[in-house]
Design an enzyme around this catalytic site. Structure first.
Site, PDB file in Angstrom:
ATOM      1  N   SER A   1       0.854  -1.176   0.000  1.00  0.00           N
ATOM      2  CA  SER A   1       0.000   0.000   0.000  1.00  0.00           C
ATOM      3  C   SER A   1       0.894   1.231   0.000  1.00  0.00           C
ATOM      4  CB  SER A   1      -0.949  -0.047   1.206  1.00  0.00           C
ATOM      5  OG  SER A   1      -1.809   1.072   1.189  1.00  0.00           O
ATOM      6  N   SER A   2       0.439   2.315   0.619  1.00  0.00           N
ATOM      7  CA  SER A   2       1.193   3.562   0.617  1.00  0.00           C
ATOM      8  C   SER A   2       0.603   4.466   1.687  1.00  0.00           C
ATOM      9  CB  SER A   2       1.050   4.231  -0.756  1.00  0.00           C
ATOM     10  OG  SER A   2       1.424   5.592  -0.678  1.00  0.00           O
TER      11      SER A   2
ATOM     12  N   VAL B   1       9.962   6.710  -1.333  1.00  0.00           N
ATOM     13  CA  VAL B   1      11.008   5.696  -1.522  1.00  0.00           C
ATOM     14  C   VAL B   1      11.841   6.119  -2.734  1.00  0.00           C
ATOM     15  CG1 VAL B   1      11.495   3.247  -1.939  1.00  0.00           C
ATOM     16  CG2 VAL B   1       9.441   3.904  -0.671  1.00  0.00           C
TER      17      VAL B   1
ATOM     18  N   TYR C   1      -4.949   7.405  -6.975  1.00  0.00           N
ATOM     19  CA  TYR C   1      -3.903   6.518  -6.425  1.00  0.00           C
ATOM     20  C   TYR C   1      -4.180   6.216  -4.946  1.00  0.00           C
ATOM     21  CZ  TYR C   1       0.773   4.923  -4.960  1.00  0.00           C
ATOM     22  OH  TYR C   1       1.821   4.203  -4.446  1.00  0.00           O
TER      23      TYR C   1
ATOM     24  N   LYS D   1      -5.080   2.500  -3.127  1.00  0.00           N
ATOM     25  CA  LYS D   1      -4.330   1.886  -2.028  1.00  0.00           C
ATOM     26  C   LYS D   1      -5.236   1.657  -0.814  1.00  0.00           C
ATOM     27  CE  LYS D   1      -0.363   1.434  -4.086  1.00  0.00           C
ATOM     28  NZ  LYS D   1       0.110   0.112  -4.481  1.00  0.00           N
TER      29      LYS D   1
HETATM   30  P1  NAP Z   1       8.362   1.028  -9.966  1.00  0.00           P
HETATM   31  O1  NAP Z   1       9.808   1.316  -9.704  1.00  0.00           O
HETATM   32  O2  NAP Z   1       7.606   1.911 -10.890  1.00  0.00           O
HETATM   33  O3  NAP Z   1       8.270  -0.495 -10.476  1.00  0.00           O
HETATM   34  C1  NAP Z   1       7.020  -1.007 -10.765  1.00  0.00           C
HETATM   35  C2  NAP Z   1       7.123  -2.488 -10.983  1.00  0.00           C
HETATM   36  O4  NAP Z   1       5.795  -2.976 -11.209  1.00  0.00           O
HETATM   37  C3  NAP Z   1       7.931  -2.850 -12.201  1.00  0.00           C
HETATM   38  O5  NAP Z   1       8.559  -4.090 -11.991  1.00  0.00           O
HETATM   39  C4  NAP Z   1       6.861  -2.982 -13.284  1.00  0.00           C
HETATM   40  O6  NAP Z   1       7.232  -3.872 -14.335  1.00  0.00           O
HETATM   41  C5  NAP Z   1       5.746  -3.591 -12.481  1.00  0.00           C
HETATM   42  N1  NAP Z   1       4.418  -3.406 -13.049  1.00  0.00           N
HETATM   43  C6  NAP Z   1       3.782  -2.242 -13.362  1.00  0.00           C
HETATM   44  N2  NAP Z   1       2.565  -2.509 -13.866  1.00  0.00           N
HETATM   45  C7  NAP Z   1       2.434  -3.867 -13.874  1.00  0.00           C
HETATM   46  C8  NAP Z   1       1.425  -4.741 -14.287  1.00  0.00           C
HETATM   47  N3  NAP Z   1       0.275  -4.295 -14.812  1.00  0.00           N
HETATM   48  N4  NAP Z   1       1.624  -6.087 -14.153  1.00  0.00           N
HETATM   49  C9  NAP Z   1       2.790  -6.566 -13.620  1.00  0.00           C
HETATM   50  N5  NAP Z   1       3.791  -5.758 -13.220  1.00  0.00           N
HETATM   51  C10 NAP Z   1       3.615  -4.434 -13.360  1.00  0.00           C
HETATM   52  O7  NAP Z   1       7.512   0.997  -8.606  1.00  0.00           O
HETATM   53  P2  NAP Z   1       8.017   1.114  -7.086  1.00  0.00           P
HETATM   54  O8  NAP Z   1       8.286   2.535  -6.784  1.00  0.00           O
HETATM   55  O9  NAP Z   1       9.058   0.105  -6.843  1.00  0.00           O
HETATM   56  O10 NAP Z   1       6.642   0.732  -6.312  1.00  0.00           O
HETATM   57  C11 NAP Z   1       6.326  -0.593  -5.977  1.00  0.00           C
HETATM   58  C12 NAP Z   1       5.059  -0.580  -5.131  1.00  0.00           C
HETATM   59  O11 NAP Z   1       5.235   0.233  -3.970  1.00  0.00           O
HETATM   60  C13 NAP Z   1       3.841  -0.018  -5.850  1.00  0.00           C
HETATM   61  O12 NAP Z   1       2.685  -0.743  -5.501  1.00  0.00           O
HETATM   62  C14 NAP Z   1       3.741   1.398  -5.311  1.00  0.00           C
HETATM   63  O13 NAP Z   1       2.430   1.908  -5.371  1.00  0.00           O
HETATM   64  C15 NAP Z   1       4.213   1.202  -3.886  1.00  0.00           C
HETATM   65  N6  NAP Z   1       4.762   2.428  -3.281  1.00  0.00           N
HETATM   66  C16 NAP Z   1       5.813   3.080  -3.861  1.00  0.00           C
HETATM   67  C17 NAP Z   1       6.301   4.242  -3.267  1.00  0.00           C
HETATM   68  C18 NAP Z   1       7.473   5.006  -3.860  1.00  0.00           C
HETATM   69  O14 NAP Z   1       7.774   6.123  -3.399  1.00  0.00           O
HETATM   70  N7  NAP Z   1       8.166   4.468  -4.843  1.00  0.00           N
HETATM   71  C19 NAP Z   1       5.708   4.735  -2.099  1.00  0.00           C
HETATM   72  C20 NAP Z   1       4.643   4.031  -1.552  1.00  0.00           C
HETATM   73  C21 NAP Z   1       4.181   2.872  -2.137  1.00  0.00           C
HETATM   74  P3  NAP Z   1       8.065  -3.351 -15.630  1.00  0.00           P
HETATM   75  O15 NAP Z   1       9.503  -3.194 -15.176  1.00  0.00           O
HETATM   76  O16 NAP Z   1       7.912  -4.429 -16.622  1.00  0.00           O
HETATM   77  O17 NAP Z   1       7.457  -2.052 -16.042  1.00  0.00           O
END
Ligand code: NAP
Length: 297
Positions: A166-167, A212, A180, A184
């Site tokens: 989640s977030s 993050v 978004y 979540k």
């Molecule tokens: P990210 O760097 O954008 O990476 C997203 C990952 O999800 C990639 O491996 C992407 O695959 C995959 N993906 C996207 N759409 C998909 C789909 N339809 N089916 C299968 N895989 C899919 O994201 P992140 O920042 O690591 O975030 C990961 C999780 O943490 C998310 O749920 C996000 O909402 C949550 N989150 C992130 C933050 C932050 O600040 N980053 C904060 C709070 C929560 P490809 O490489 O093939 O595109």
């Protein structure tokens, strides 16, 4: 060379969105604990990233890793989506428990990590972005749990683990995140329902990262960063540590837009997922566990 402390040796984890970012860090954490992996991703451009990661972790920790390209929210049977979540589970079963195998197929750990963030203020939100966000962030995890349910650990064992990413956005009311943040919050609601419906098989928890380091955070607008500055200022673990954090990380916190804080490292988020996947966490279910350095208490 396999590391000696491997509390998840012989178990299997399915991690969505594990080609990069937080998902990659989760793959690294669970592999180091001895867990076999299904590394899911969706874009053709991430195939080589995922395969290099799988090969590296297999060699380093003596585990088996399968990479699966599939859109987690895609329709079952749609080849363009890799068969969606059901396609991921079918390929995992064929790989880890092929026909004739004496080992029944079991999914011990499911990490719903794949997610997208398309931010807009009320007047700019469009139906397409709304539908895509809920398809990936809400329908995707639901479809994966549906497909995996028959293969969770047997009733009464309660050894399975499901962790949903989640977030803080689910609860913070951030400007521009009606879609978004709502997606979540829906994931957190499903977490509680699944904790009851799957209680004989698995614990089900969510974690709620704040900022993050990575492309999702880097894509935030100046307006958004301005909005959350005050929150960052009150987040105890986001204060930089000279001599512990890298010099450029400490330096970046001098930018007024940073709110004087650093984003989490993906490994710090993965560590909390890894903790929830251990046998030690068996008495924790239905929770949204802090993964935000104290942004929310
Ligand atoms: P990210 O760097 O954008 O990476 C997203 C990952 O999800 C990639 O491996 C992407 O695959 C995959 N993906 C996207 N759409 C998909 C789909 N339809 N089916 C299968 N895989 C899919 O994201 P992140 O920042 O690591 O975030 C990961 C999780 O943490 C998310 O749920 C996000 O909402 C949550 N989150 C992130 C933050 C932050 O600040 N980053 C904060 C709070 C929560 P490809 O490489 O093939 O595109």
């Amino acid at each position: 060379m396999a590391t000696s402390y491997q509390p998840l040796a012989g178990k299997l984890a399915v991690i969505t969105g594990a080609s990069r970012g937080i998902g990659e860090a989760i793959a690294r954490n669970l592999a180091a604990k001895g867990c076999n992996l299904v590394i899911n991703y969706t874009s053709a451009s991430s195939k080589s990233l995922a395969e290099a990661l799988g090969a590296e972790l297999a060699a380093a920790h003596g585990i088996r890793a399968l990479c699966v390209q599939a859109d987690v929210g895609g329709e079952p049977g749609d080849p363009a989506a890799g068969g969606g979540a059901a396609g991921i589970i079918a390929l995992a079963k064929a790989f880890f428990s092929p026909d004739g195998s004496t080992t029944p197929f079991q999914i011990d750990i499911l990490v719903n990590n794949a997610g997208i963030a398309l931010n807009d203020r009320i007047e700019d939100v469009n139906y397409k972005d709304f539908a895509e966000t809920y398809r990936v962030n809400v329908l995707g995890p639901l479809r994966l749990v549906q497909a995996a349910k028959p293969f969770l650990p047997a009733a009464g064992t309660r050894t399975g683990r499901i962790v949903n990413l989640s977030s803080v956005s689910s609860a913070a009311g951030f400007v521009g995140q009606s879609v978004y943040g709502g997606s979540k919050a829906a994931l957190e609601a499903m977490t509680r329902t699944w904790a009851r419906e799957l209680s004989e098989h698995a614990t089900v928890n969510a974690i709620n990262p704040g900022p993050v380091a990575g492309p999702m955070y880097a894509s935030n607008t100046t307006e958004f960063l301005n909005d959350i500055k005050g929150l960052i200022d009150r987040t105890p673990l986001m204060r930089p540590r000279a001599g512990v954090d890298a010099d450029d990380v400490v330096e970046a916190t001098r930018d007024p837009l940073s709110g004087g804080g650093r984003p989490a490292y993906p490994a710090e988020i993965a560590g909390i997922v890894g903790m929830l996947c251990l046998p030690d966490s068996a008495w924790c279910t239905g929770q949204v566990v802090c993964a935000n350095g104290g942004m929310f208490m």
